[in-house]
Design an enzyme around this catalytic site. Sequence first.
Site, PDB file in Angstrom:
ATOM      1  N   SER A 182       0.791  -1.230   0.000  1.00 53.82           N
ATOM      2  CA  SER A 182       0.000   0.000   0.000  1.00 53.82           C
ATOM      3  C   SER A 182       0.822   1.279   0.000  1.00 53.82           C
ATOM      4  O   SER A 182       0.304   2.334  -0.323  1.00 53.82           O
ATOM      5  CB  SER A 182      -0.943  -0.008   1.198  1.00 53.82           C
ATOM      6  OG  SER A 182      -0.200   0.042   2.388  1.00 53.82           O
ATOM      7  N   HIS A 210      -5.624  -4.607  -1.880  1.00 51.23           N
ATOM      8  CA  HIS A 210      -5.369  -3.439  -2.739  1.00 51.23           C
ATOM      9  C   HIS A 210      -5.215  -3.816  -4.208  1.00 51.23           C
ATOM     10  O   HIS A 210      -5.010  -2.942  -5.047  1.00 51.23           O
ATOM     11  CB  HIS A 210      -4.088  -2.711  -2.314  1.00 51.23           C
ATOM     12  CG  HIS A 210      -4.254  -1.827  -1.112  1.00 51.23           C
ATOM     13  ND1 HIS A 210      -4.910  -0.618  -1.150  1.00 51.23           N
ATOM     14  CD2 HIS A 210      -3.852  -1.991   0.169  1.00 51.23           C
ATOM     15  CE1 HIS A 210      -4.895  -0.062   0.049  1.00 51.23           C
ATOM     16  NE2 HIS A 210      -4.260  -0.885   0.871  1.00 51.23           N
ATOM     17  N   LYS A 241     -12.708  -2.013  -0.161  1.00 51.89           N
ATOM     18  CA  LYS A 241     -11.893  -1.143  -1.028  1.00 51.89           C
ATOM     19  C   LYS A 241     -12.550  -1.105  -2.412  1.00 51.89           C
ATOM     20  O   LYS A 241     -13.622  -0.523  -2.532  1.00 51.89           O
ATOM     21  CB  LYS A 241     -10.442  -1.618  -1.026  1.00 51.89           C
ATOM     22  CG  LYS A 241      -9.804  -1.423   0.358  1.00 51.89           C
ATOM     23  CD  LYS A 241      -8.322  -1.669   0.406  1.00 51.89           C
ATOM     24  CE  LYS A 241      -7.773  -1.261   1.768  1.00 51.89           C
ATOM     25  NZ  LYS A 241      -7.273  -2.383   2.561  1.00 51.89           N
TER      26      LYS A 241
HETATM   27  C1  LIG Z   1      -7.256  -2.839   4.019  1.00 47.61           C
HETATM   28  C2  LIG Z   1      -6.513  -4.120   4.178  1.00 47.61           C
HETATM   29  C3  LIG Z   1      -6.940  -5.124   5.049  1.00 47.61           C
HETATM   30  C4  LIG Z   1      -8.103  -4.912   5.978  1.00 47.61           C
HETATM   31  O1  LIG Z   1      -9.314  -4.998   5.309  1.00 47.61           O
HETATM   32  P1  LIG Z   1     -10.660  -4.688   6.106  1.00 47.61           P
HETATM   33  O2  LIG Z   1     -11.704  -5.426   5.343  1.00 47.61           O
HETATM   34  O3  LIG Z   1     -10.831  -3.218   6.112  1.00 47.61           O
HETATM   35  O4  LIG Z   1     -10.472  -5.242   7.476  1.00 47.61           O
HETATM   36  C5  LIG Z   1      -6.247  -6.315   5.081  1.00 47.61           C
HETATM   37  N1  LIG Z   1      -5.160  -6.516   4.296  1.00 47.61           N
HETATM   38  C6  LIG Z   1      -4.702  -5.569   3.461  1.00 47.61           C
HETATM   39  C7  LIG Z   1      -3.500  -5.838   2.628  1.00 47.61           C
HETATM   40  C8  LIG Z   1      -5.353  -4.336   3.381  1.00 47.61           C
HETATM   41  O5  LIG Z   1      -4.882  -3.390   2.562  1.00 47.61           O
END
Ligand SMILES: *Cc1c(COP(=O)(O)O)cnc(C)c1O
Length: 395
Positions: A182, A210, A241
């Site tokens: 990220s 992501h 996301k």
């Molecule tokens: C955002 C993210 C998560 C967490 O996801 P949520 O559904 O918001 O708990 C887990 N792993 C990665 C790589 C992320 O970017």
Amino acid sequence: MYGKMKEYLGNTLTEIKEAGLYKEERLIESAQQAAIIVKGKEVLNFCANNYLGLSNHPRLIAAAQKMMDRRGYGVSSVRFICGTQDIHKELEAAISDYFQTEDTILYAACFDANGGVFEPLFTEEDAIISDSLNHASIIDGVRLCKAQRYRYANANMDELEKCLQLSQAQRFRIIVTDGVFSMDGNVAPLDQICNLAEKYDALVMVDESHSAGVVGATGHGVSELYQTYGRVDIYTGTLGKAFGGAMGGFTTGRKEIIDLLRQRSRPYLFSNSVAPTVVGAGIEVFHMLKESHELHDKLVENVTYFRNKMLIAGFDIKPTQSAICAVMLYDAKLSQTYAARMLEEGIYVTGFYYPVVPKELARIRVQLSAGHDKAHLDKCIDAFIKVGRELGVVK
Ligand SMILES: *Cc1c(COP(=O)(O)O)cnc(C)c1O
């Protein structure tokens, strides 16, 4: 009783503030989309994970409302007691179809999917080999499990190979990586990871949070990008996301693995079922993505347009294969001043510095979306150039 602890916590909070690390939350007075309202003023949002622009999409809102009429507001149970509706299975099947996997299990969040994936599958006889930049939820999930831990530097295949060699005495080995990291927006070299996994008899797990909806010719994630279908054993991902942005997570992959998770994964067994609104909109997301790739095409077009214009303007941008563009500034204070000035110019971006990124690698992270149109991108680029000239970052 609380007195002593109150003092201790007060001191800790002061330390956080004095180190400049206290996180303030900005209040957004509108729905999540390209143009949002902050303190009564419209600004363009370039820091959400709203990659496909679905967070406030009319089709998802309608699907959520319709599902609330059909299956109610809440489920009031965990899945295995009386919390599995037909629609949970429908969404799980849609996710399996999207990732070309055998089965899927839903969680309240990807944080839970990662928290509940290791402990049921691996014991002290096994090895978990993890990329050093993996998400916090993977790190926590690994902590809950007794397997031996190995760590390799971000996307470093020589170090990964050493870990695989060192762990050969263990019963099972699994390589675990984020699909897209990220902070830099780089993609894990999944083809090479799968090659090493086959050479050294290891399983492969990818967190697609992501990357799904973003990378690959039609946005189906890292297996589409590297054509590693059938070579990855476990994917985890989020509905928070690209896939609508509300909440919800999943683990998808080999049938027996998913089956065992349903029996033993603690965040699944002991936490409430995903709400019908979220499930209804989730099903609609996968319908939309099956009907057409236009949102993904627009996202790719936007990333290319933004990057090219920024490079021409003289900015130092990390190479990216995703919707994350790191505008490198190398100075913590500059990253904060820059982001604050951008907000005054009507552009909401975030500056990141140590400890979120290494010292000397401070940056502004820009996240692009299919919800941005050309005018939004131009306004953002113009603001970057104006503020960049002011602060001596570009000429
Ligand atoms: C955002 C993210 C998560 C967490 O996801 P949520 O559904 O918001 O708990 C887990 N792993 C990665 C790589 C992320 O970017």
